[in-house]
Design an enzyme around this catalytic site. Structure first.
Site: not given
Ligand code: NAD
Length: 511
Positions: A163, A187, A190, A240, A295, A395
């Site tokens: 997000f 994808k 959401e 994440s 991140c 985090e």
């Molecule tokens: P998230 O892991 O909750 O969601 C990421 C994606 O995974 C979304 O599209 C979501 O729909 C999907 N998802 C969520 N739960 C899921 C599950 N149980 N099973 C399968 N898919 C699932 O992450 P977020 O909260 O949207 O983003 C924040 C996180 O992203 C932070 O940890 C941040 O550090 C990380 N991030 C990392 C980078 C990088 O380049 N290392 C860049 C941006 C964000």
């Protein structure tokens, strides 16, 4: 504060639904479950996102698979000219999309434009694919034998995005994948898919053919369907650590190439000889900008030796930041993305207090006039933090900076290297020798020297490491051309009549 329903079916039936993109058609999903897209400053429901059905995921992958048959043979020049049109369209529509991004994600308008711009730079770089996707050639590896490599597209690729950068991160993925000759199923998050969808619309307008780029919405079930689908060859994930590890393991077990860019705990190491004003500005901007939801945000300040005395100035500067809606001029610190995210951040601040850290600046009770329901948390600073506290081990992904004091640069380096994450770090100093020692000994993938958020430009690659990344190759840059292509090596002999008769060769040696 009004809590949001986890499903918006019925409750927000007036809000428009977000469409899928399958084979060039904007499709109304047959989903029975929807999630609301909520403005983090006002709680207004902007749209409803479907959790796409298994048949819709299949249809998207099928369309991508069919389109690959012709797209892979489309001349390089035709592909890169679509990217040239695409970058111009993004530039033209940047302000309009930034407003949508701010409404659904919360960040300030200036930062939303930055989110789009950092993605636009990747599209600009995709226009150089003619030189990026070149293979190698060695003449005369044996008599009349040449060897050369082809960087061929691999097929249908999938991207799963978080997000916090709804523009930049989708743009890290599909432009480079498709300009290499692959087709793509995206994808988006959401939580805030609207600005992503605007960028997808522009890609279609730029000339990306039907089926080459497809979009499905959803959460775990859709992600799992993509990770296990037999026709998907590669998966790029950003999000994440827990979900990224799941995606890496599941897609890897199903034979796919996978890259997962994941969570972080980024340390900024401040030496006492650093330029004081520049360093304090950098720390405060990188810790609290975007409400800490980057991140590469600075989440730990390591003050070395006499730099420990800078804490009061750091706190004073953080206190001056204006908390507010991202759409309001002058806002420094925007709301966090959701009510649940705010509750989580507040819970971690409470844990920090309980576990004995000193709360040097408390953002829990911040009020924003005109926005009583916003997910606001003010800048928060903890001092006297130890590495066993939850505010250090987790985090937080909110506007919370934890401060640790150490005596020497060696201690600081050891501290950073003990932390399991390896996304970004920075050193602030005016000593070239100290900076050089830091860059050499630090075990983190992206290092800033007097730079607080060292996200590489697209001529390089994003290179998080250790606990922040799974897979060998990073998104964008030269590494992602490797990720999105398969190297084929051709060894060829062409002979004329004079060189034909060299007899039978029963060995493995080339003659
Ligand atoms: P998230 O892991 O909750 O969601 C990421 C994606 O995974 C979304 O599209 C979501 O729909 C999907 N998802 C969520 N739960 C899921 C599950 N149980 N099973 C399968 N898919 C699932 O992450 P977020 O909260 O949207 O983003 C924040 C996180 O992203 C932070 O940890 C941040 O550090 C990380 N991030 C990392 C980078 C990088 O380049 N290392 C860049 C941006 C964000």
């Amino acid at each position: 504060m009004s809590a949001q329903p986890t499903t918006a079916t019925g409750a927000s039936a007036a809000a428009p639904t977000v469409k899928l993109l399958i084979n060039g058609e904007w499709v109304e999903s047959a989903a029975t479950e929807f999630r609301p897209v909520v403005n983090p400053a006002t709680q207004e429901i902007l749209a409803r996102v479907p959790l796409a059905t298994a048949a819709e995921v299949d249809a998207a992958v099928g369309a991508a698979q069919r389109a690959f048959a012709t797209w892979r043979h489309t001349p390089l020049g035709a592909r890169l000219r679509i990217m040239l049109r695409y970058q111009a369209l993004i530039r033209e529509h940047s302000k309009r999309i930034a407003a949508i991004l701010t409404a659904e994600q919360g960040k300030t308008l200036a930062d939303a434009e930055g989110d789009i711009f950092r993605g636009l730079e990747v599209v600009e770089h995709a226009c150089s694919i003619g030189t990026l996707q070149q293979g190698g050639f060695a003449e005369n590896v044996a008599a009349t034998v040449d060897t050369y490599t082809l960087q061929q597209p691999i097929g249908v690729c999938a991207g799963i995005t978080p997000f916090n950068f709804p523009a930049m991160i989708p743009l890290w993925m599909f432009p480079m994948a498709i300009v290499c000759g692959n087709t793509f199923v995206l994808k988006p998050s959401e939580q805030d898919p609207l600005s992503t969808m605007e960028l997808v619309r522009l890609a279609v307008e730029a000339g990306v053919p039907a089926g080459v780029l497809n979009v499905v919405h959803g959460a775990r079930e859709v992600v799992d369907a993509l990770c296990t689908h037999p026709d998907i060859k590669a998966v790029s994930f950003v999000g994440s650590t827990a979900v990224g590890t799941h995606v890496y393991n599941l897609a890897g077990a199903h034979g796919k190439r996978v890259q997962s860019m994941m969570g972080a705990k980024n340390h900024a190491v401040v030496l006492p000889d650093a330029h004081r004003e520049h360093t304090l500005n950098a720390l405060v901007g990188a810790a609290f900008g975007a409400a800490g939801q980057r991140c590469m945000a600075t989440s730990v300040a390591v003050l070395v030796g006499a730099a420990r005395d800078w804490l009061p100035d750091l706190v004073a500067k953080a206190r001056t930041l204006k908390v507010g809606a991202g759409s309001e001029p002058g806002t420094d610190v925007c709301p966090v993305v959701s009510v649940a995210a705010k509750q989580r951040v507040l819970g971690l601040i409470d844990a920090g207090v309980r576990e004995g850290a000193t709360l040097a600046l408390d953002g829990r009770e911040v009020q924003v006039p005109g926005y009583p329901d916003g997910n606001f948390v003010g800048p928060t600073v903890f001092a006297d933090v130890t590495t066993d506290m939850s505010i250090y081990t987790q985090e937080i992904f909110g506007p919370v900076l934890v401060v640790i004091g150490v005596d020497t640069l060696d201690e600081a380096i050891a501290l950073v290297n003990r932390n399991p994450f390896g996304n970004g770090t920075g050193v602030f100093t005016q000593s070239g020798a100290a900076a050089r020692k830091f860059q050499s000994e630090i075990d983190v993938g992206q290092v800033g020297i007097n730079i607080p958020i060292p996200v590489p430009v697209p001529y390089f690659s994003f290179t998080g490491s250790r606990g922040s990344k799974l897979g060998d190759l990073g998104p964008y840059g030269k590494q992602v051309v490797q990720f999105y292509t398969q190297t084929k090596t051709v060894t060829a002999r062409w002979f004329d009549d004079a060189t034909v008769n060299d007899g039978v060769n029963t060995t493995i040696s080339l003659r």
